[in-house]
Design a protein around this motif. Structure first.
Motif, PDB file in Angstrom:
ATOM      1  N   GLY A   1      10.325 -13.489  15.266  1.00 29.86           N
ATOM      2  CA  GLY A   1       9.870 -12.350  16.043  1.00 29.86           C
ATOM      3  C   GLY A   1       8.850 -11.555  15.237  1.00 29.86           C
ATOM      4  O   GLY A   1       8.499 -11.910  14.119  1.00 29.86           O
ATOM      5  N   THR A   2       8.366 -10.472  15.837  1.00 32.09           N
ATOM      6  CA  THR A   2       7.464  -9.600  15.087  1.00 32.09           C
ATOM      7  C   THR A   2       8.264  -8.387  14.626  1.00 32.09           C
ATOM      8  O   THR A   2       9.043  -7.823  15.392  1.00 32.09           O
ATOM      9  CB  THR A   2       6.306  -9.121  15.978  1.00 32.09           C
ATOM     10  OG1 THR A   2       6.856  -8.768  17.246  1.00 32.09           O
ATOM     11  CG2 THR A   2       5.274 -10.201  16.161  1.00 32.09           C
ATOM     12  N   ARG A   3       8.067  -8.015  13.374  1.00 32.75           N
ATOM     13  CA  ARG A   3       8.817  -6.886  12.848  1.00 32.75           C
ATOM     14  C   ARG A   3       8.244  -5.602  13.415  1.00 32.75           C
ATOM     15  O   ARG A   3       7.037  -5.372  13.363  1.00 32.75           O
ATOM     16  CB  ARG A   3       8.761  -6.895  11.316  1.00 32.75           C
ATOM     17  CG  ARG A   3       9.563  -5.784  10.688  1.00 32.75           C
ATOM     18  CD  ARG A   3      10.043  -6.150   9.303  1.00 32.75           C
ATOM     19  NE  ARG A   3      11.128  -7.120   9.306  1.00 32.75           N
ATOM     20  CZ  ARG A   3      12.394  -6.825   9.604  1.00 32.75           C
ATOM     21  NH1 ARG A   3      12.743  -5.605   9.957  1.00 32.75           N
ATOM     22  NH2 ARG A   3      13.321  -7.750   9.580  1.00 32.75           N
ATOM     23  N   VAL A   4       9.111  -4.770  13.979  1.00 36.24           N
ATOM     24  CA  VAL A   4       8.637  -3.515  14.552  1.00 36.24           C
ATOM     25  C   VAL A   4       9.192  -2.316  13.796  1.00 36.24           C
ATOM     26  O   VAL A   4       8.679  -1.209  13.932  1.00 36.24           O
ATOM     27  CB  VAL A   4       9.006  -3.396  16.047  1.00 36.24           C
ATOM     28  CG1 VAL A   4       8.135  -4.302  16.883  1.00 36.24           C
ATOM     29  CG2 VAL A   4      10.460  -3.707  16.283  1.00 36.24           C
ATOM     30  N   MET A   5      10.229  -2.540  13.006  1.00 41.95           N
ATOM     31  CA  MET A   5      10.757  -1.430  12.200  1.00 41.95           C
ATOM     32  C   MET A   5      11.511  -2.008  11.015  1.00 41.95           C
ATOM     33  O   MET A   5      11.789  -3.205  10.968  1.00 41.95           O
ATOM     34  CB  MET A   5      11.657  -0.526  13.041  1.00 41.95           C
ATOM     35  CG  MET A   5      12.946  -1.184  13.495  1.00 41.95           C
ATOM     36  SD  MET A   5      13.925  -0.136  14.536  1.00 41.95           S
ATOM     37  CE  MET A   5      13.177  -0.389  16.121  1.00 41.95           C
ATOM     38  N   ARG A   6      11.793  -1.126  10.046  1.00 43.86           N
ATOM     39  CA  ARG A   6      12.516  -1.598   8.867  1.00 43.86           C
ATOM     40  C   ARG A   6      13.958  -1.905   9.232  1.00 43.86           C
ATOM     41  O   ARG A   6      14.493  -1.400  10.218  1.00 43.86           O
ATOM     42  CB  ARG A   6      12.485  -0.529   7.776  1.00 43.86           C
ATOM     43  CG  ARG A   6      11.133  -0.294   7.168  1.00 43.86           C
ATOM     44  CD  ARG A   6      11.295   0.464   5.858  1.00 43.86           C
ATOM     45  NE  ARG A   6      12.136   1.651   6.007  1.00 43.86           N
ATOM     46  CZ  ARG A   6      11.676   2.853   6.318  1.00 43.86           C
ATOM     47  NH1 ARG A   6      10.392   3.035   6.531  1.00 43.86           N
ATOM     48  NH2 ARG A   6      12.500   3.876   6.423  1.00 43.86           N
ATOM     49  N   GLU A   7      14.578  -2.714   8.379  1.00 44.76           N
ATOM     50  CA  GLU A   7      15.948  -3.120   8.663  1.00 44.76           C
ATOM     51  C   GLU A   7      16.907  -1.918   8.591  1.00 44.76           C
ATOM     52  O   GLU A   7      17.815  -1.788   9.405  1.00 44.76           O
ATOM     53  CB  GLU A   7      16.359  -4.197   7.662  1.00 44.76           C
ATOM     54  CG  GLU A   7      17.466  -5.061   8.187  1.00 44.76           C
ATOM     55  CD  GLU A   7      17.415  -6.473   7.633  1.00 44.76           C
ATOM     56  OE1 GLU A   7      16.436  -6.803   6.924  1.00 44.76           O
ATOM     57  OE2 GLU A   7      18.358  -7.222   7.898  1.00 44.76           O
ATOM     58  N   ASP A   8      16.666  -1.036   7.612  1.00 44.66           N
ATOM     59  CA  ASP A   8      17.588   0.096   7.477  1.00 44.66           C
ATOM     60  C   ASP A   8      17.424   1.079   8.638  1.00 44.66           C
ATOM     61  O   ASP A   8      18.393   1.689   9.087  1.00 44.66           O
ATOM     62  CB  ASP A   8      17.425   0.776   6.116  1.00 44.66           C
ATOM     63  CG  ASP A   8      16.030   1.322   5.927  1.00 44.66           C
ATOM     64  OD1 ASP A   8      15.077   0.651   6.367  1.00 44.66           O
ATOM     65  OD2 ASP A   8      15.870   2.416   5.352  1.00 44.66           O
ATOM     66  N   THR A   9      16.196   1.194   9.153  1.00 42.07           N
ATOM     67  CA  THR A   9      15.992   2.046  10.324  1.00 42.07           C
ATOM     68  C   THR A   9      16.851   1.554  11.477  1.00 42.07           C
ATOM     69  O   THR A   9      17.542   2.327  12.145  1.00 42.07           O
ATOM     70  CB  THR A   9      14.516   2.006  10.759  1.00 42.07           C
ATOM     71  OG1 THR A   9      13.710   2.213   9.626  1.00 42.07           O
ATOM     72  CG2 THR A   9      14.237   3.022  11.813  1.00 42.07           C
ATOM     73  N   ALA A  10      16.795   0.227  11.680  1.00 42.19           N
ATOM     74  CA  ALA A  10      17.574  -0.351  12.771  1.00 42.19           C
ATOM     75  C   ALA A  10      19.059  -0.104  12.539  1.00 42.19           C
ATOM     76  O   ALA A  10      19.804   0.170  13.488  1.00 42.19           O
ATOM     77  CB  ALA A  10      17.288  -1.849  12.873  1.00 42.19           C
ATOM     78  N   ARG A  11      19.481  -0.165  11.271  1.00 41.84           N
ATOM     79  CA  ARG A  11      20.901   0.027  10.997  1.00 41.84           C
ATOM     80  C   ARG A  11      21.323   1.461  11.322  1.00 41.84           C
ATOM     81  O   ARG A  11      22.351   1.696  11.972  1.00 41.84           O
ATOM     82  CB  ARG A  11      21.201  -0.290   9.531  1.00 41.84           C
ATOM     83  CG  ARG A  11      22.695  -0.372   9.249  1.00 41.84           C
ATOM     84  CD  ARG A  11      22.987  -0.896   7.872  1.00 41.84           C
ATOM     85  NE  ARG A  11      22.550   0.013   6.828  1.00 41.84           N
ATOM     86  CZ  ARG A  11      21.656  -0.305   5.898  1.00 41.84           C
ATOM     87  NH1 ARG A  11      21.107  -1.496   5.872  1.00 41.84           N
ATOM     88  NH2 ARG A  11      21.294   0.582   4.991  1.00 41.84           N
TER      89      ARG A  11
END
Lengths: 594, 126
Positions: free
Chosen positions: A464-474
């Motif tokens: 996929g295309t990254r749209v946000m950081r992983e920690d943001t999503a968490r």
């Protein structure tokens, strides 16, 4: 062979005696011998010529006969070998992700008439009308007695009907073989299947063409003989789809809603496990589209894909996630939502004119504060918000492989002003389908990558295309979880599945502008299990009213959320998800605002 | 010598012609057989499609749901719920089944030992 001597002694002596020249005798004999030799060689030559002419005659005769035979016979391919496998002229089946049949072919017969060969036209018309109640006896008789030499009576016959027509026993009634498309599960996944009908028709065969849904989108692929009838495997799960339809139908009736839609999506692969739009129809007998009125009132309308609505507060999490991703705020940053917010000459107010005071970003999501997300949107700015919305797929139609997907084109303001930014931050002013929302939530759920939703079974997760950081999503997921445990979606709790989600209630726009007071679109976008999300579920109810209280309640927390919770309780076990005890939040990982 | 050559050649031509004739007809027979089998495969496929469609039709979720409701008394089937998941530890180990009859004094039924068959078993065979 005894050769005649050239100078026979007796005659020479005789000639000498009589004084003649003996040489004349020799010449005479030589001449006779030459003539004999000439005759013999001519005879031989003539014989040769005769044989040669006979041979030539035979050869030309054979060629001529062969040409005659070739000209007189039917052309046929020379058979040097038999083909290995016969080409399947059938349309390929469509199956679900476990290979259970969703669409297949069925051999049947069509009925046509040749009135010129018909014996008793009146009796035939009467008996046909008795077999097929939808046929008109007078009209049939008119057709039979008119000038027509050929007419179709029925395109598809059941074996019983065929036998009944046989029993009429008229030579003017004839059957042609037909292959028809059969959807054995009836209404199940009707909007995905679409339907099929006949294209070009002949007496002996007819083309089956897809008219909507996957059938039309993959028409060429399904008809491609090179695939040898290999079935097309969809990402849908038959059991899950059936359970989801059942629950959603019950929920729709219970909440007195006009329509409903749900989307269940695998967050890692983007596969749609179930997609429901109610009311639905039977693709075996696809109704004709409405010619007047609102297209969305037709059962053919796919609310989950074509229906673009302002989905309301469910978008707030995207604003919060983007603000956190840009490091403008963290989840504990305090924002004053009590202060009046005036943008572009409009006052931004809260639901039921509440005043929440100073809230952290987390509480803004939990309490669903319009002013809070509005302030964040102003910090983000128009340009960045627009780019983010584009990256999340909210500004293009969804790439789902059904023809209707192109009809679900999002609506958004052409001039994206500060006011638009503020309203879009809480889901007004931008219209998307439930599928758009599901794909957006999947990006939050899988750790920040946008994956295109698909209806085709995939092996492995696509890039996929990254749209946000992983920690943001968490952090966003933690907020969504708290919306269920502490906030507006408290009915969404399903023991063992740690549901996280956000409600959205949006007033329906009037066709002439403005909004209805008593008609809403209630949405609940959820992901489960929140600590390790596997699926995203979006449930949307069209004009729901919950009437168990004193006043009718229309907010999503009272309407869409209980339906979604029931659906998760039904569907998650079918997906093989075992209920788990939610792991507690580890001490020390919570960000503080100082 | 020469005539022998002619005779041999003529015989060879006749032999080859006969061989070619036979091969030709054998090939045609094989092709016809293959086509027959292909036709049968096609018919079997069509039958299979019909059976598969019928299977799918009879197993459609709506029908199964109605059937479970009709036969609830007998089957007691309910939709799968989260609380129906269990652990392997919760499943009782099957107890070893004691054999009902211990045969320790086999009976001779073959009659190989001569004399009448003796029945000395302490029970009947299951």
């Amino acid at each position: 062979m005894i050769r005649t001597p050239l100078r026979p002694l007796a005659r020479i002596l005789e000639a000498r005696a009589s004084g003649e020249n003996p040489d004349a005798i020799e010449r005479e004999n030589l001449r006779i011998r030459h003539e004999q030799m000439r005759d013999a060689s001519r005879g031989r030559a003539e014989g040769r010529l005769l044989i040669l002419s006979v041979i030539f005659f035979c050869a030309f005769g054979v060629i001529g006969a062969r040409m005659g035979v070739l000209a007189a016979t039917e052309p046929a391919e020379p058979r040097a070998a038999s083909t290995g496998s016969a080409i399947l002229a059938q349309r390929a089946d469509i199956t679900d992700r476990h290979g259970r049949v969703l669409a297949t072919n069925f051999e049947t017969h069509s009925l046509y008439a040749q009135p010129l060969q018909m014996i008793d036209k009146e009796r035939v018309a009467a008996e046909l009308a008795a077999i097929f109640p939808d046929l008109n006896q007078d009209k049939l008789l008119k057709d039979f007695t008119g000038k027509r030499k050929f007419l179709w009576i029925k395109k598809k016959l059941s074996p019983e009907q065929k036998q009944a027509v046989h029993n009429i026993g008229d030579p003017g009634l004839l059957f042609g073989p037909r292959e028809m498309r059969l959807y054995p599960n009836g209404k199940l996944a009707a909007h995905v299947m679409g339907g099929a009908s006949f294209g070009r028709e002949g007496v002996h065969a007819a083309e089956v063409i897809g008219v909507a849904g996957v059938e039309k989108y993959y028409d060429d692929l399904l008809r491609d003989p090179a695939r040898q009838g290999a079935p097309l495997a969809l990402s849908l799960d038959l059991t899950v789809q059936a359970a989801a339809e059942r629950v959603l139908y019950g929920g729709m009736k219970l909440m007195n809603a006009k329509g409903a839609a749900s989307v269940l999506m695998d967050v890692h692969t983007g596969e749609i496990i179930s997609i429901v739009s109610l009311p639905d129809f039977d693709p075996n007998a696809r109704p004709s589209p409405l010619v007047e009125g609102d297209a969305s009132d037709s059962p053919l309308f796919n609310r989950a894909v074509q229906g673009v609505y302002e989905l309301g507060s469910a978008y707030k999490i995207f604003t919060a996630a983007q603000a956190m991703d840009l490091n403008l705020v963290n989840n504990q940053t305090m924002i004053d939502t009590g202060k009046a917010l005036r943008v572009g000459g409009f006052n931004i107010g809260e639901f039921q004119k509440k005043n929440y005071g100073v809230l952290s970003v987390e509480d803004i999501i939990i309490k669903s504060s319009n002013r809070g997300t509005g302030r964040m949107a102003l910090q983000i700015g128009v340009k960045r918000q627009k780019e983010f919305m584009k990256a999340m797929g909210f500004m293009d139609y969804t790439p789902l492989e059904i023809v209707e997907a192109k009809g679900g084109k999002p609506l958004y303001p052409e001039r994206w002003t500060d006011l638009s930014a503020v309203t879009i931050s809480y889901g007004h002013g931008i219209s998307n389908s439930p599928l758009h929302l599901a794909a957006g939530y999947a990006a939050l759920a899988n750790g920040g990558t946008y994956i295109k939703p698909t209806i085709i079974k995939r092996t492995g997760a696509p890039e996929g295309t990254r749209v946000m950081r992983e920690d943001t999503a968490r952090y966003a997921r933690q907020m969504l979880r708290k919306v269920v445990t502490e906030g507006t979606a408290s009915f969404g709790e399903v023991q063992g599945y740690a549901v996280g989600g956000k409600t959205g209630t949006a007033d329906k726009p009037k066709p002439r502008g403005g909004y209805y007071d008593d008609k809403v679109i209630a949405t609940f976008a959820s992901l489960f299990p929140a600590h390790n999300p596997k699926y995203v579920l979006v449930v949307t109810l069209d004009e729901p009213t919950e009437t168990s209280g004193k006043k009718p309640r229309r907010t999503a927390g009272w309407t869409a959320v209980p339906v979604a919770a029931e659906m998760i309780g039904r569907v998650a076990p079918l997906l093989g998800l075992r209920p788990e005890i939610e792991p507690g939040e580890l001490a020390g990982i919570t960000l503080t605002s100082n | 010598m020469r005539s022998l050559l002619y005779i041999v050649t003529a015989l060879a031509v006749i032999g080859l012609a006969f061989w070619a004739y036979r091969e030709n007809y054998q090939t045609q027979a094989e092709i016809a057989k293959t086509e027959q089998i292909n036709r049968e495969i096609g018919q079997a496929r069509a039958r299979l499609t019909v059976l598969r469609a019928e299977w799918a039709y009879l197993n459609r979720p709506d029908r199964l749901r109605d059937l479970t409701e009709v036969n609830f008394e007998r089957l007691g089937l309910l939709p799968l719920r989260p609380d129906q998941f269990g652990k392997v530890d919760q499943v009782a180990f099957p107890q070893p089944i004691e054999p009902e009859l211990i045969i320790n004094n086999p009976v001779d039924v073959s009659g190989m030992t001569g004399g009448e068959a003796v029945t000395r078993g302490d029970g009947v065979f299951p």
